[in-house]
Design an enzyme around this catalytic site. Structure first.
Site, PDB file in Angstrom:
ATOM      1  N   PRO A  45       0.833  -1.218   0.000  1.00 56.83           N
ATOM      2  CA  PRO A  45       0.000   0.000   0.000  1.00 56.83           C
ATOM      3  C   PRO A  45       0.865   1.264   0.000  1.00 56.83           C
ATOM      4  O   PRO A  45       1.969   1.253   0.554  1.00 56.83           O
ATOM      5  CB  PRO A  45      -0.805  -0.113   1.303  1.00 56.83           C
ATOM      6  CG  PRO A  45      -0.072  -1.081   2.156  1.00 56.83           C
ATOM      7  CD  PRO A  45       0.705  -1.981   1.250  1.00 56.83           C
ATOM      8  N   ASN A 119      11.100   5.193  -1.447  1.00 59.79           N
ATOM      9  CA  ASN A 119      10.587   3.890  -1.026  1.00 59.79           C
ATOM     10  C   ASN A 119      11.614   3.121  -0.208  1.00 59.79           C
ATOM     11  O   ASN A 119      12.817   3.279  -0.385  1.00 59.79           O
ATOM     12  CB  ASN A 119      10.151   3.068  -2.245  1.00 59.79           C
ATOM     13  CG  ASN A 119       9.006   3.738  -2.989  1.00 59.79           C
ATOM     14  OD1 ASN A 119       8.338   4.612  -2.430  1.00 59.79           O
ATOM     15  ND2 ASN A 119       8.815   3.365  -4.239  1.00 59.79           N
ATOM     16  N   ILE A 120      11.124   2.272   0.684  1.00 56.91           N
ATOM     17  CA  ILE A 120      11.997   1.489   1.574  1.00 56.91           C
ATOM     18  C   ILE A 120      11.882   0.001   1.246  1.00 56.91           C
ATOM     19  O   ILE A 120      12.381  -0.847   1.975  1.00 56.91           O
ATOM     20  CB  ILE A 120      11.591   1.737   3.059  1.00 56.91           C
ATOM     21  CG1 ILE A 120      10.112   1.373   3.299  1.00 56.91           C
ATOM     22  CG2 ILE A 120      11.878   3.168   3.462  1.00 56.91           C
ATOM     23  CD1 ILE A 120       9.669   1.484   4.749  1.00 56.91           C
ATOM     24  N   HIS A 138      14.928   8.014   1.862  1.00 55.53           N
ATOM     25  CA  HIS A 138      14.323   7.758   3.179  1.00 55.53           C
ATOM     26  C   HIS A 138      14.862   6.458   3.763  1.00 55.53           C
ATOM     27  O   HIS A 138      14.200   5.828   4.589  1.00 55.53           O
ATOM     28  CB  HIS A 138      12.793   7.728   3.049  1.00 55.53           C
ATOM     29  CG  HIS A 138      12.234   9.076   2.687  1.00 55.53           C
ATOM     30  ND1 HIS A 138      10.923   9.280   2.323  1.00 55.53           N
ATOM     31  CD2 HIS A 138      12.825  10.282   2.607  1.00 55.53           C
ATOM     32  CE1 HIS A 138      10.737  10.568   2.056  1.00 55.53           C
ATOM     33  NE2 HIS A 138      11.885  11.200   2.212  1.00 55.53           N
ATOM     34  N   CYS A 149      23.224   3.983  20.768  1.00 53.03           N
ATOM     35  CA  CYS A 149      24.698   4.008  20.620  1.00 53.03           C
ATOM     36  C   CYS A 149      25.123   3.834  19.170  1.00 53.03           C
ATOM     37  O   CYS A 149      26.317   3.820  18.866  1.00 53.03           O
ATOM     38  CB  CYS A 149      25.316   2.898  21.488  1.00 53.03           C
ATOM     39  SG  CYS A 149      25.075   1.252  20.788  1.00 53.03           S
ATOM     40  N   SER A 213       3.222  11.653  -4.032  1.00 53.57           N
ATOM     41  CA  SER A 213       2.364  12.827  -3.780  1.00 53.57           C
ATOM     42  C   SER A 213       3.218  14.084  -3.644  1.00 53.57           C
ATOM     43  O   SER A 213       2.702  15.195  -3.529  1.00 53.57           O
ATOM     44  CB  SER A 213       1.565  12.608  -2.493  1.00 53.57           C
ATOM     45  OG  SER A 213       2.463  12.477  -1.388  1.00 53.57           O
ATOM     46  N   CYS A 256       0.746   4.195 -13.058  1.00 55.09           N
ATOM     47  CA  CYS A 256       2.116   4.335 -13.567  1.00 55.09           C
ATOM     48  C   CYS A 256       2.544   3.153 -14.429  1.00 55.09           C
ATOM     49  O   CYS A 256       3.301   3.330 -15.392  1.00 55.09           O
ATOM     50  CB  CYS A 256       3.133   4.630 -12.467  1.00 55.09           C
ATOM     51  SG  CYS A 256       3.115   3.564 -11.071  1.00 55.09           S
TER      52      CYS A 256
HETATM   53  N1  APR Z   1      -0.155   4.625 -10.361  1.00 55.54           N
HETATM   54  C1  APR Z   1       0.085   5.954 -10.328  1.00 55.54           C
HETATM   55  N2  APR Z   1       0.022   6.690  -9.187  1.00 55.54           N
HETATM   56  C2  APR Z   1      -0.263   6.036  -8.039  1.00 55.54           C
HETATM   57  C3  APR Z   1      -0.497   4.643  -7.990  1.00 55.54           C
HETATM   58  C4  APR Z   1      -0.435   3.938  -9.224  1.00 55.54           C
HETATM   59  N3  APR Z   1      -0.640   2.622  -9.285  1.00 55.54           N
HETATM   60  N4  APR Z   1      -0.764   4.303  -6.692  1.00 55.54           N
HETATM   61  C5  APR Z   1      -0.679   5.433  -5.962  1.00 55.54           C
HETATM   62  N5  APR Z   1      -0.390   6.475  -6.771  1.00 55.54           N
HETATM   63  C6  APR Z   1      -0.127   7.869  -6.400  1.00 55.54           C
HETATM   64  C7  APR Z   1      -1.087   8.447  -5.395  1.00 55.54           C
HETATM   65  O1  APR Z   1      -2.171   9.082  -6.069  1.00 55.54           O
HETATM   66  C8  APR Z   1      -0.204   9.481  -4.684  1.00 55.54           C
HETATM   67  O2  APR Z   1      -0.161  10.701  -5.409  1.00 55.54           O
HETATM   68  O3  APR Z   1       1.143   7.854  -5.761  1.00 55.54           O
HETATM   69  C9  APR Z   1       1.183   8.854  -4.743  1.00 55.54           C
HETATM   70  C10 APR Z   1       1.580   8.180  -3.438  1.00 55.54           C
HETATM   71  O4  APR Z   1       1.740   9.189  -2.494  1.00 55.54           O
HETATM   72  P1  APR Z   1       2.063   8.807  -0.978  1.00 55.54           P
HETATM   73  O5  APR Z   1       1.152   7.725  -0.542  1.00 55.54           O
HETATM   74  O6  APR Z   1       2.094  10.092  -0.209  1.00 55.54           O
HETATM   75  O7  APR Z   1       3.516   8.175  -1.031  1.00 55.54           O
HETATM   76  P2  APR Z   1       4.885   8.961  -1.143  1.00 55.54           P
HETATM   77  O8  APR Z   1       4.753  10.169  -2.029  1.00 55.54           O
HETATM   78  O9  APR Z   1       5.916   7.961  -1.522  1.00 55.54           O
HETATM   79  O10 APR Z   1       5.129   9.423   0.393  1.00 55.54           O
HETATM   80  C11 APR Z   1       6.332  10.109   0.671  1.00 55.54           C
HETATM   81  O11 APR Z   1       5.845  10.033   3.045  1.00 55.54           O
HETATM   82  O12 APR Z   1       5.198   8.838   4.882  1.00 55.54           O
HETATM   83  C12 APR Z   1       6.274   9.330   4.217  1.00 55.54           C
HETATM   84  O13 APR Z   1       8.427   8.487   4.281  1.00 55.54           O
HETATM   85  C13 APR Z   1       7.159   8.221   3.775  1.00 55.54           C
HETATM   86  O14 APR Z   1       8.446   8.021   1.739  1.00 55.54           O
HETATM   87  C14 APR Z   1       7.158   8.320   2.258  1.00 55.54           C
HETATM   88  C15 APR Z   1       6.814   9.780   2.042  1.00 55.54           C
END
Ligand code: APR
Length: 280
Positions: A45, A119-120, A138, A149, A213, A256
């Protein structure tokens, strides 16, 4: 924008224009920036999608607020929510997506300058992108250490704790501090190599933003560091991060995996991409 051209034609023309730019050998220093959206089709997710995102589904961990699960001060008080989640997210259970393979293909063809990922899940590495080309902004689950430590902690012991959902503690008698994977929590510094590589977007001749996002700084500022005149392609389910504000921006709004397949088609790379992914 040319009003006389229907939007979809404009989009496909700009996508075709971009493919032409790549095929003419004018995109030799591509910088790719990715987030959780490129791994959702692998079954992981993302964080902020309304219903399916991690932050919408952490109620079972009764957190004060969703992002606390990745907050260093909360972790010190209560590491259990993180280790419950880590059990679900730990690398090894998931297969890279065709989007991960597309990034690998860019490298194989000599077009990839650098991949910045938030991504992790280490799926970029598993797709065959060399570690030297990846900035894990990240951090990742690849290493773990004591938060007090800083002593490193053995991988095997970590795997056992993650599998059992138990809490690993520092092996140094005098310490006994909490052990945490080297994932960047809210409140922690990003790796030094992120800051050392922040000049790269300005050197890029094409920027491709995938599945993020762009809400978390300082990563979210990377696309704006590309020089004016450098084309920027966003493939994402929603418009984010000011992409679309520059005349050379190209927006592929949608899934994507579908977007990278359309670009691969336009570049004449589709069969290669599918073969690469099928063998991953
Ligand atoms: N195809 C295209 N876009 C997608 C898909 C998909 N299959 N699935 C999700 N998305 C889009 C969503 O609409 C959203 O804009 O990918 C984006 C995911 O955003 P986030 O859930 O906020 O993930 P991310 O941007 O990686 O978050 C950044 O937030 O919590 C911290 O450290 C954590 O690295 C993470 C950072």
């Amino acid at each position: 924008v040319d009003e006389s051209v229907p939007p979809e034609t404009l989009e496909s023309r700009t996508l075709d224009g971009l493919a032409k730019y790549i095929k003419e050998g004018r995109a030799k220093r591509i910088v790719v920036m990715t987030g959780a959206g490129i791994s959702t089709s692998a079954g992981i997710p993302d964080f902020r999608s309304p219903d399916t995102g991690l932050y919408a589904n952490l109620a079972r961990l009764n957190l004060p607020y969703a992002e606390a699960v990745f907050d260093i001060s909360f972790f010190r008080e209560n590491p259990l929510p993180f280790y419950t989640l880590a059990h679900e997210l730990y690398p090894g259970k998931y297969r890279p997506t065709v989007t991960h393979s597309f990034i690998r293909l860019l490298h194989d063809k000599g077009h990839l300058l650098k991949l910045f990922t938030q991504n992790i899940d280490c799926l970029e590495r598993e797709a065959g992108v060399p570690g030297t080309k990846i900035i894990e902004a990240h951090g990742s689950f690849a290493r773990q250490s004591c938060i007090e430590c800083k002593a490193s902690y053995p991988d095997e012991d970590m795997k056992q704790h993650i599998a059992a959902q138990t809490i690993p503690r520092c092996l140094r008698e005098s310490c006994g501090g909490l052990v945490k994977p080297e994932i960047v929590f809210f409140g922690e510094q990003l790796p030094a190599e992120f800051f050392m590589s922040r000049g790269l977007p300005a050197q890029a001749d094409l920027c491709i933003v995938l599945g993020t996002s762009l809400t978390v700084q300082p990563f979210a500022s990377l696309p704006s560091m590309c020089s004016e005149g450098t084309p920027r392609l966003l493939i994402n389910q929603e418009v984010v991060g000011g992409l679309g504000s520059r005349p050379d921006d190209v927006l592929l709004i949608g899934d994507c995996d579908t977007g990278v397949r359309r670009l691969a088609d336009a570049c004449g790379w589709r069969d290669e991409l599918e073969t690469l992914w099928a063998n991953t």
